[in-house]
Design an enzyme around this catalytic site. Sequence first.
Site, mmCIF file in Angstrom:
data_model
loop_
_atom_site.group_PDB
_atom_site.id
_atom_site.type_symbol
_atom_site.label_atom_id
_atom_site.label_comp_id
_atom_site.label_asym_id
_atom_site.label_seq_id
_atom_site.Cartn_x
_atom_site.Cartn_y
_atom_site.Cartn_z
ATOM 1 N N VAL A 184 6.995 -2.738 7.181
ATOM 2 C CA VAL A 184 6.869 -1.285 7.225
ATOM 3 C C VAL A 184 7.714 -0.702 6.101
ATOM 4 O O VAL A 184 8.898 -1.027 5.970
ATOM 5 C CB VAL A 184 7.328 -0.729 8.584
ATOM 6 C CG1 VAL A 184 7.210 0.790 8.597
ATOM 7 C CG2 VAL A 184 6.501 -1.330 9.718
ATOM 8 N N LYS A 185 7.090 0.139 5.304
ATOM 9 C CA LYS A 185 7.791 0.723 4.146
ATOM 10 C C LYS A 185 8.508 2.013 4.562
ATOM 11 O O LYS A 185 7.899 2.914 5.134
ATOM 12 C CB LYS A 185 6.804 1.024 3.021
ATOM 13 C CG LYS A 185 6.177 -0.213 2.409
ATOM 14 C CD LYS A 185 5.127 0.123 1.360
ATOM 15 C CE LYS A 185 5.737 0.632 0.084
ATOM 16 N NZ LYS A 185 4.713 0.795 -0.984
ATOM 17 N N ILE A 186 9.786 2.075 4.247
ATOM 18 C CA ILE A 186 10.613 3.255 4.504
ATOM 19 C C ILE A 186 11.308 3.631 3.202
ATOM 20 O O ILE A 186 11.868 2.763 2.529
ATOM 21 C CB ILE A 186 11.660 2.983 5.599
ATOM 22 C CG1 ILE A 186 10.987 2.674 6.937
ATOM 23 C CG2 ILE A 186 12.609 4.166 5.759
ATOM 24 C CD1 ILE A 186 11.954 2.335 8.061
ATOM 25 N N ILE A 188 2.873 -1.563 4.946
ATOM 26 C CA ILE A 188 2.271 -0.294 5.385
ATOM 27 C C ILE A 188 3.372 0.752 5.405
ATOM 28 O O ILE A 188 4.486 0.484 5.849
ATOM 29 C CB ILE A 188 1.612 -0.456 6.771
ATOM 30 C CG1 ILE A 188 0.846 0.792 7.176
ATOM 31 C CG2 ILE A 188 2.643 -0.820 7.840
ATOM 32 C CD1 ILE A 188 -0.033 0.576 8.419
ATOM 33 N N SER A 209 0.857 -1.192 0.000
ATOM 34 C CA SER A 209 0.000 0.000 0.000
ATOM 35 C C SER A 209 0.884 1.229 0.000
ATOM 36 O O SER A 209 2.065 1.169 0.335
ATOM 37 C CB SER A 209 -0.904 0.015 1.240
ATOM 38 O OG SER A 209 -0.124 0.165 2.417
#
Length: 814
Positions: free
Chosen positions: A105-107, A74, A12
């Site tokens: 977790v997207k960084i 996310i 997402s």
Amino acid sequence: MVREDGLRGLTSNPTIFAKALSGGSDYDADIFKNWSQPAGQLFIGLMADDIQGACDVLRPVYDSSKMTDGFASIEVFPDLARDMQGTLEQARMLWTKVARPNVMVKIPSTPECIPAIHAALSEGININITLMFGFDSYRDVVEAYLTALEKRVAQAQPINQLASVASLFVSRVDTKVDPRLEADPELQGKAGIANARRMYRHFQQQFSGARWEKLKAKGAQPQRLLWASTSTKNPKYPDTLYADALIGPYTVDTMPDQTVAAFRDHGHPADRLNEAMASYATEVQAVLDALAKAGIDMDQVSRELQDEGVASFEKSYVELIRGLANKIASRVWQKDTSFWTSDPAAAKIVGNRLGWLAILRTMRAATTDLVAFADQCKRKGLTDAVLLGMGGSSLAPEVFAQTFDHETGLAVHVLDTTDPDQIADLEARLKLKNTLFIVSSKSGGTIEPNSLFAYFWSKLADGDHYIAITDAGTSLEALAKEHKFCRVFTNPGDIGGRYSALSYFGLVPAALQGVDIARLLKAVDETNTTAEGLSLGITIGRYALQGRDKLTFLTHPELQSLGLWLEQLIAESTGKQGKGIVPIAGEAIGPASVYGSDRLFVRIGIGDSFPAAPDGSPSVKIPMRDRYDLGREFFRWEFATAAAGAVLGINPFDEPNVQESKENTVRVLAEAKPEAAPPAFDLKAWSAAIRPGDYIALMAYLERTDEIEGLLEEIRIALRDRHKVATTVGFGPRFLHSTGQLHKGGPNTGVFLQFTYTPKRDLPIPGKKFSFATLLAAQATGDYQSLVQHQRRVGRVALAGDAAAGLRQFLRTL
């Protein structure tokens, strides 16, 4: 899709969520349930709930693949892309909030966030590195992963459950490069795939050999390459171009629905990456060399794409937050009274007080008429206009009068007092034959403007010098017809006084003064201002619930009078049922040590010029382009106040305690006997009652002059600095129509000090048995008695002789 179509995961981003939230009503129930949360927090809740659900659907994939597939991603907020610490903190929060082993977790792979990626991985958080375009970024990303694994091993922490992917955006590279290859068309559509294959070669090199084998023996999983942006943007290219070309071991392909459907229908699965590695020199390196020869600097292209990607996601995030706000605000625009109350009687009041939402359309249509009327007044030789009104009828005109000059219009004087000295002083400065009197009252029955009208009519009984602004069917409308006023402006009846700044009550005096009404109204963009107002209202409401209920305004020097209007709007709207936001306007800035933990500062500036807030205190920054943005600010703050009222759980459109002081005044006048003197003022006892979190309200039933105002300012600052509490100053009877509601109906945190004096002269009120001095004294007494009835902490200082001298004497006692 998981059960029947081989789906192995989901990702997402802000753009995807923005489209989902704005494209239908699927999220509305959760949005309206949690609307009073800050927009960012509300979005996190919606996003986390979705991703939790996706993780649960994908959990069988995760389990059956032994923790290698079945992930849902996310993303941290895009506005943190250049903030290492902020990114790390939000990554931790999202990991904890979703609380699923198969979340990533997207960084972003910005240089600033590489340390955050390493730190998060070191803490055992699964990370999807996003917005990656160039080889240098990928090299740093791989190193961050490997060193994080090594750090965990050194600390005897497990690494067998830690997962990570490095997401390379593919098609955007060709979208960026192709226009630069018009002289080399044979290279178009090849840069993205060649760039990706170069990364894959680096992957094979890094995830083999002694260093990797040592980690693999401890259970480490390779950090897979994830191909993002694999839908073709150029219609000339096959719709499965990138999906077909980038299939290989340890890779993931994220596709939108249309690409999934296309590949299902006519894709060509094969190990294309290892085929390319076998002939790397001709399949990959030759393309990269040709691109360089054609003048394409892939490193520069990658930097540009990353900057553009960050900006694009930030824009989507802003649109998302605005979309959330507009969706919530739609309930207000639809006049959904349940936004504020479920009580039928209260809902009826609310429903009859929402006309301010539509007034902009009405007033834009009336602009030509207002300008024509102002021109007519100038042609008649009028030079001054005196507004006779109180509260909502007077405070917006006061802001216009103090903020704009009157070189192209009449000099507007706001007379909202019953003090005979102030009335006489203004009268002495006027040439009545050149003066227009504006009798302004929503109800038509307000004692102050009616008394002032009676007085000036006795001096100038000519209807051509009078206009009225009122609701339809009021006694003032009848009086205007009886006295043949030259004009009656009938305001919509469904607008409360304090929400009437952009109605006839505010704009008729502004037009007479020469303010460009069309420009003022053009500054209001209802859509954006609504979203801004809702966000502001939620912010100040939530801070108030947390104890920061002293909303302190720090305004640009050109906008000092705006605080007077904001005081009434906020205090009268929220100060009831023992709750309320206490507006602090005009209080000079002091050192940080004099402020308590109950303050929220609002910094209102023009251009790049903003007042500074004390160090360590939360603040809200309100930028204005110029003075004409007052139109936008009036509407923004009206919306914000309505929203803040809903956050506090009160009806922001009624004023249940305002009538008390009025009734006490009438009773004192009717008794026609000397009032019982209040107890002698004991400064020590009064001061001893002040507690942290209180506010001091100075209530001056005195002539409003520059000297008196200056002395009251000195007193308030001395009291603030001594007791470290917020302070307000109000002139009576003006504040009875402003902060008076808060004083009686708000929280019992006010400590009140009333100043009275005997005016130097008195003026009669034609048709009444009492004079202005008597009325002023009765209002002071009625207000004092009302505060006592509400068990407020109140003292009264009767100044003997000259009021200014008395204030100086009082100041010396502090």
